[in-house]
Structures are given as C-alpha cells and as structure tokens.
Design a protein around this motif. Structure first.
Motif, PDB file in Angstrom:
ATOM      1  N   PHE A  73       0.833  -1.203   0.000  1.00  0.00           N
ATOM      2  CA  PHE A  73       0.000   0.000   0.000  1.00  0.00           C
ATOM      3  C   PHE A  73       0.872   1.258   0.000  1.00  0.00           C
ATOM      4  CE2 PHE A  73      -1.909   3.438   2.481  1.00  0.00           C
ATOM      5  CZ  PHE A  73      -3.094   3.659   1.802  1.00  0.00           C
ATOM      6  N   VAL A  74       1.890   1.274   0.845  1.00  0.00           N
ATOM      7  CA  VAL A  74       2.790   2.432   0.923  1.00  0.00           C
ATOM      8  C   VAL A  74       3.508   2.638  -0.406  1.00  0.00           C
ATOM      9  CG1 VAL A  74       4.906   3.314   2.004  1.00  0.00           C
ATOM     10  CG2 VAL A  74       3.110   2.302   3.420  1.00  0.00           C
ATOM     11  N   SER A  75       3.992   1.569  -0.997  1.00  0.00           N
ATOM     12  CA  SER A  75       4.763   1.675  -2.240  1.00  0.00           C
ATOM     13  C   SER A  75       3.915   2.199  -3.394  1.00  0.00           C
ATOM     14  CB  SER A  75       5.352   0.312  -2.602  1.00  0.00           C
ATOM     15  OG  SER A  75       6.261  -0.121  -1.621  1.00  0.00           O
ATOM     16  N   ARG A  76       2.696   1.687  -3.513  1.00  0.00           N
ATOM     17  CA  ARG A  76       1.820   2.150  -4.596  1.00  0.00           C
ATOM     18  C   ARG A  76       1.530   3.641  -4.470  1.00  0.00           C
ATOM     19  NH1 ARG A  76      -2.732  -2.699  -4.970  1.00  0.00           N
ATOM     20  NH2 ARG A  76      -1.394  -4.262  -5.993  1.00  0.00           N
ATOM     21  N   ASN A  77       1.253   4.076  -3.248  1.00  0.00           N
ATOM     22  CA  ASN A  77       0.922   5.481  -3.040  1.00  0.00           C
ATOM     23  C   ASN A  77       2.147   6.377  -3.073  1.00  0.00           C
ATOM     24  OD1 ASN A  77      -2.139   5.823  -2.408  1.00  0.00           O
ATOM     25  ND2 ASN A  77      -1.541   3.946  -1.354  1.00  0.00           N
ATOM     26  N   ALA A  78       3.323   5.816  -2.814  1.00  0.00           N
ATOM     27  CA  ALA A  78       4.555   6.602  -2.923  1.00  0.00           C
ATOM     28  C   ALA A  78       4.743   7.089  -4.356  1.00  0.00           C
ATOM     29  CB  ALA A  78       5.751   5.762  -2.475  1.00  0.00           C
ATOM     30  N   PHE A  79       4.479   6.225  -5.325  1.00  0.00           N
ATOM     31  CA  PHE A  79       4.613   6.642  -6.720  1.00  0.00           C
ATOM     32  C   PHE A  79       3.572   7.689  -7.088  1.00  0.00           C
ATOM     33  CE2 PHE A  79       7.087   2.671  -7.271  1.00  0.00           C
ATOM     34  CZ  PHE A  79       8.203   3.237  -7.855  1.00  0.00           C
ATOM     35  N   ARG A  80       2.393   7.564  -6.528  1.00  0.00           N
ATOM     36  CA  ARG A  80       1.374   8.584  -6.793  1.00  0.00           C
ATOM     37  C   ARG A  80       1.820   9.936  -6.240  1.00  0.00           C
ATOM     38  NH1 ARG A  80      -2.245   4.129  -5.136  1.00  0.00           N
ATOM     39  NH2 ARG A  80      -3.265   3.306  -7.010  1.00  0.00           N
ATOM     40  N   MET A  81       2.383   9.949  -5.046  1.00  0.00           N
ATOM     41  CA  MET A  81       2.833  11.198  -4.440  1.00  0.00           C
ATOM     42  C   MET A  81       4.030  11.791  -5.180  1.00  0.00           C
ATOM     43  SD  MET A  81       2.429  10.342  -0.395  1.00  0.00           S
ATOM     44  CE  MET A  81       0.790  10.182   0.341  1.00  0.00           C
ATOM     45  N   LEU A 107      14.655   3.489  -5.590  1.00  0.00           N
ATOM     46  CA  LEU A 107      13.254   3.420  -6.003  1.00  0.00           C
ATOM     47  C   LEU A 107      12.818   1.991  -6.323  1.00  0.00           C
ATOM     48  CD1 LEU A 107      13.140   6.578  -8.286  1.00  0.00           C
ATOM     49  CD2 LEU A 107      11.756   6.248  -6.223  1.00  0.00           C
ATOM     50  N   ASP A 108      13.780   1.113  -6.577  1.00  0.00           N
ATOM     51  CA  ASP A 108      13.441  -0.286  -6.848  1.00  0.00           C
ATOM     52  C   ASP A 108      12.648  -0.900  -5.700  1.00  0.00           C
ATOM     53  OD1 ASP A 108      14.932  -0.016  -9.139  1.00  0.00           O
ATOM     54  OD2 ASP A 108      16.683  -1.103  -8.395  1.00  0.00           O
ATOM     55  N   ILE A 109      12.939  -0.471  -4.467  1.00  0.00           N
ATOM     56  CA  ILE A 109      12.249  -1.028  -3.303  1.00  0.00           C
ATOM     57  C   ILE A 109      10.755  -0.737  -3.387  1.00  0.00           C
ATOM     58  CG2 ILE A 109      12.057  -0.917  -0.795  1.00  0.00           C
ATOM     59  CD1 ILE A 109      15.057  -0.228  -0.745  1.00  0.00           C
ATOM     60  N   PHE A 110      10.409   0.501  -3.738  1.00  0.00           N
ATOM     61  CA  PHE A 110       9.002   0.848  -3.910  1.00  0.00           C
ATOM     62  C   PHE A 110       8.407   0.123  -5.112  1.00  0.00           C
ATOM     63  CE2 PHE A 110      10.286   4.868  -1.654  1.00  0.00           C
ATOM     64  CZ  PHE A 110       9.512   4.666  -0.529  1.00  0.00           C
ATOM     65  N   ALA A 111       9.155   0.112  -6.220  1.00  0.00           N
ATOM     66  CA  ALA A 111       8.638  -0.461  -7.464  1.00  0.00           C
ATOM     67  C   ALA A 111       8.318  -1.951  -7.304  1.00  0.00           C
ATOM     68  CB  ALA A 111       9.639  -0.251  -8.595  1.00  0.00           C
ATOM     69  N   LEU A 112       9.251  -2.700  -6.713  1.00  0.00           N
ATOM     70  CA  LEU A 112       9.076  -4.145  -6.624  1.00  0.00           C
ATOM     71  C   LEU A 112       8.097  -4.547  -5.527  1.00  0.00           C
ATOM     72  CD1 LEU A 112      12.797  -4.952  -7.272  1.00  0.00           C
ATOM     73  CD2 LEU A 112      10.902  -5.736  -8.702  1.00  0.00           C
ATOM     74  N   ASN A 113       7.825  -3.646  -4.595  1.00  0.00           N
ATOM     75  CA  ASN A 113       6.811  -3.905  -3.573  1.00  0.00           C
ATOM     76  C   ASN A 113       5.420  -3.516  -4.039  1.00  0.00           C
ATOM     77  OD1 ASN A 113       7.374  -5.095  -0.986  1.00  0.00           O
ATOM     78  ND2 ASN A 113       8.811  -3.434  -0.590  1.00  0.00           N
ATOM     79  N   ALA A 114       5.342  -2.643  -5.039  1.00  0.00           N
ATOM     80  CA  ALA A 114       4.055  -2.041  -5.389  1.00  0.00           C
ATOM     81  C   ALA A 114       3.050  -3.045  -5.961  1.00  0.00           C
ATOM     82  CB  ALA A 114       4.268  -0.901  -6.389  1.00  0.00           C
ATOM     83  N   VAL A 118       6.747  -8.827  -1.525  1.00  0.00           N
ATOM     84  CA  VAL A 118       8.041  -9.493  -1.505  1.00  0.00           C
ATOM     85  C   VAL A 118       8.783  -9.133  -0.221  1.00  0.00           C
ATOM     86  CG1 VAL A 118       8.280  -9.601  -4.020  1.00  0.00           C
ATOM     87  CG2 VAL A 118       9.127  -7.589  -2.779  1.00  0.00           C
ATOM     88  N   TYR A 119       9.805  -9.934   0.068  1.00  0.00           N
ATOM     89  CA  TYR A 119      10.692  -9.697   1.203  1.00  0.00           C
ATOM     90  C   TYR A 119      12.119  -9.679   0.678  1.00  0.00           C
ATOM     91  CZ  TYR A 119       6.523 -10.886   3.833  1.00  0.00           C
ATOM     92  OH  TYR A 119       5.233 -10.907   4.327  1.00  0.00           O
ATOM     93  N   PHE A 120      12.796  -8.577   0.871  1.00  0.00           N
ATOM     94  CA  PHE A 120      14.121  -8.408   0.298  1.00  0.00           C
ATOM     95  C   PHE A 120      15.157  -9.217   1.072  1.00  0.00           C
ATOM     96  CE2 PHE A 120      11.745  -4.866  -1.296  1.00  0.00           C
ATOM     97  CZ  PHE A 120      12.240  -4.674  -2.564  1.00  0.00           C
ATOM     98  N   VAL A 121      16.167  -9.667   0.350  1.00  0.00           N
ATOM     99  CA  VAL A 121      17.317 -10.345   0.940  1.00  0.00           C
ATOM    100  C   VAL A 121      18.487  -9.370   0.863  1.00  0.00           C
ATOM    101  CG1 VAL A 121      18.912 -12.286   0.757  1.00  0.00           C
ATOM    102  CG2 VAL A 121      16.474 -12.622   0.273  1.00  0.00           C
ATOM    103  N   ARG A 245       8.639   7.505 -15.650  1.00  0.00           N
ATOM    104  CA  ARG A 245       7.867   6.338 -15.219  1.00  0.00           C
ATOM    105  C   ARG A 245       8.794   5.147 -15.047  1.00  0.00           C
ATOM    106  NH1 ARG A 245       6.688   3.124 -19.909  1.00  0.00           N
ATOM    107  NH2 ARG A 245       7.383   4.193 -21.811  1.00  0.00           N
ATOM    108  N   VAL A 246       8.315   4.180 -14.290  1.00  0.00           N
ATOM    109  CA  VAL A 246       9.032   2.928 -14.104  1.00  0.00           C
ATOM    110  C   VAL A 246       8.171   1.807 -14.654  1.00  0.00           C
ATOM    111  CG1 VAL A 246       8.137   2.629 -11.758  1.00  0.00           C
ATOM    112  CG2 VAL A 246      10.198   1.412 -12.459  1.00  0.00           C
ATOM    113  N   GLU A 247       8.822   0.857 -15.290  1.00  0.00           N
ATOM    114  CA  GLU A 247       8.124  -0.267 -15.935  1.00  0.00           C
ATOM    115  C   GLU A 247       8.701  -1.575 -15.406  1.00  0.00           C
ATOM    116  OE1 GLU A 247       7.579  -2.074 -20.481  1.00  0.00           O
ATOM    117  OE2 GLU A 247       8.777  -0.259 -20.125  1.00  0.00           O
ATOM    118  N   LEU A 248       7.829  -2.479 -14.984  1.00  0.00           N
ATOM    119  CA  LEU A 248       8.246  -3.800 -14.522  1.00  0.00           C
ATOM    120  C   LEU A 248       7.721  -4.857 -15.487  1.00  0.00           C
ATOM    121  CD1 LEU A 248       7.517  -3.726 -10.662  1.00  0.00           C
ATOM    122  CD2 LEU A 248       9.535  -2.922 -11.885  1.00  0.00           C
ATOM    123  N   ILE A 249       8.596  -5.781 -15.878  1.00  0.00           N
ATOM    124  CA  ILE A 249       8.209  -6.883 -16.747  1.00  0.00           C
ATOM    125  C   ILE A 249       8.454  -8.185 -15.997  1.00  0.00           C
ATOM    126  CG2 ILE A 249       8.582  -8.037 -18.959  1.00  0.00           C
ATOM    127  CD1 ILE A 249       9.677  -5.370 -20.015  1.00  0.00           C
TER     128      ILE A 249
END
Length: 284
Positions: A73-81, A107-114, A118-121, A245-249
């Motif tokens: 939730f935080v990550s999705r709204n971070a990009f909106r802000m 920014l990858d942390i927000f992008a990949l959580n959005a 996931v849980y980062f290593v 913008r950021v794009e995830l594939i």
C-alpha cells in the motif's frame, strides 16, 4: 546525509560523473509538496505495521497475512505522491520461490513492492544502518552473512520463509547501476536454491526493472550508483518539474530442478532480464 557502504561490497561506477543536482525555487516547493506527504506515508505505514505485528506475530508466527499488504500500500501510493508513472506486464508467480531483478535505484524497493508482496534479501551489515536497518527489519527483510560456516543455517531460514509463502527478492548484480545496463549476475546466492530442502519445490521469477526518464532529462536520471549520496538524489527526484515512469516486466517463473546448477539458473534469469531491458533501450 546517508552514503553508500563502500567497504563491504563492490560498487559500479560510471565513466561519467553523476549529473549535478539543480533545484530552482519551484523545485524546492515540489520537494516540500511531495516530500512531506511521502515522509508521513512511510512513517504512518511503519507505525501501523509495527502495531499490527504486535498481534499478528504471536498469532501467526512467521506468516504475515495482514502486515504484508502494508508495504505494498505504501509503495503504490509513494509513486502517486512522487508523480512517477508505474506500469507492469506479465503474470505474478503463484508457486513458492524467489524473485530476482536488476538493480538501478533505491526506487526499486518501492517499485518491486508495489505490485507483488516481496521480502528483500540483504547483507547483514544493512541491519546496522541507522533508520534504514530498522525499517528493513520491520518489513521482514532477510539478512545474510558471507560466512560459509553459516550457509546451512541461512538455507534453513530460506526454507522456513519460502514454505511460509514469502517471496524472497534478490538483486543478483550485487550493486546498482545507472539504469542503462544490466551487469553480469553473481551466482553465489543461487546456490542456496539447490539445497536438498529447497530444490524440488522452488521457483525463481526474473523481473526486469526499466526506468524512463522525464522528458528533457538524461536517460540515467533515476539511476543511483557508486558512492552517490542518498540525500541529493532524493531531492533531485522530489524536485523534478516533470516525472518519468518505471516499468516492470514479470517473466515466466523457472523451476529450479529443471537446471543442472546455479550457474545455469543464473544465466537463464540474466538472459531474460537482459533481453527485455535491451528491447526497452540499447545497452550502453
């Protein structure tokens, strides 16, 4: 002002110096307009997460049926802000396993959580970093040490987290870049996937992360690499008059048992990520 840790891991450096950070009056206004709500969002999310975890942990143990949704939730709204566009393609992995991605920015942390919970290593040293270490621990980051004597214990930890349904996320490049290239993958962490306890049920999903710079800005605008300070990069991102913008594939998950060894699996994941990245922009 936070600095990258340069004593415990190799860093990637560009042949050209980072672009200077220039903020006019409007830029500083945007820093406040975007930065204050973003700070409150992250802080509020952390407080809620810690409060819910007080009840969730004794009831659910390692599983996080509620708190796993809070970073998303935080990550999705971070990009909106921030005003940064966010788009994804491909199917999310349903099986137990890990996610691997190329690494360009904080920014990858927000992008990949959005999109995906996931849980980062991360290396164990990060747990000791002021602020960042505390936030990482609260969100369930798995910390590992480069000590062969602890390899067995870490494999057991991976097994427990994976069987609990956690998707563990690795950055196999080992460092971040300017976002214009994909570095060769290090294969060390892939070895844990081939442990007897994990191999038969483990899958790995490669994900390509691509940043598209704001109009008129250098292609590497969002890249954060080498020993660049975090503070100026954050200000530059917050104060951008226009955002990109950021794009995830998301690529097809690979079953670990289909590969003879860690090198073959790492090469497969690297090829998938590198190919998609190259289609988005020619590699430098």
């Amino acid at each position: 002002m936070a600095e990258r840790d340069v004593t415990n891991r190799a860093l990637w450096y560009s042949e050209e110096a980072p672009d200077p950070v220039k903020l006019g009056l409007l830029g500083w206004i945007l820093v406040l307009v975007r930065g204050v709500p973003l700070f409150l969002l992250v802080l509020g999310g952390l407080i809620v997460l810690l409060a819910v975890r007080l009840f969730e942990r004794p009831l659910c143990g390692m599983r996080r049926p509620v708190t796993a949704f809070i970073p998303q939730f935080v990550s999705r709204n971070a990009f909106r802000m921030l005003g940064i566009g966010f788009q994804t393609s491909g199917e999310l992995m349903r099986q137990h396993g890990a996610v691997v991605a190329n690494h360009s920015s904080w920014l990858d942390i927000f992008a990949l959580n959005a999109r995906k919970r996931v849980y980062f290593v991360s290396k164990a040293e990060v747990a000791k970093w002021p602020g960042i270490g505390w936030l990482a621990r609260a969100t369930g980051t798995v910390f590992i040490e480069r000590d062969p004597r602890k390899a067995r214990a870490q494999t057991k930890l991976f097994e427990e987290r994976l069987k609990a349904g956690h998707k563990l996320l690795f950055f196999p490049e080992g460092t971040s870049t300017d976002g214009l290239r994909v570095l060769p993958f290090k294969t060390t962490l892939f070895a844990a996937f081939f442990a007897e306890e994990l191999r038969d049920f483990m899958y790995v999903q490669p994900v390509t992360v691509i940043y598209h710079a704001p109009a008129g800005q250098p292609d590497r605008f969002y890249g954060w690499w080498g020993d660049m300070d975090f503070g100026p990069h954050l200000l530059k991102t917050l104060g951008a008059l226009r955002q990109g913008r950021v794009e995830l594939i998301y690529h097809a998950p690979a079953k670990v048992s289909d590969f003879p060894n860690r090198k073959a699996l790492a090469a497969h994941c690297e090829d998938a990520i590198r190919h998609a990245h190259a289609l988005a922009r020619p590699e430098k």
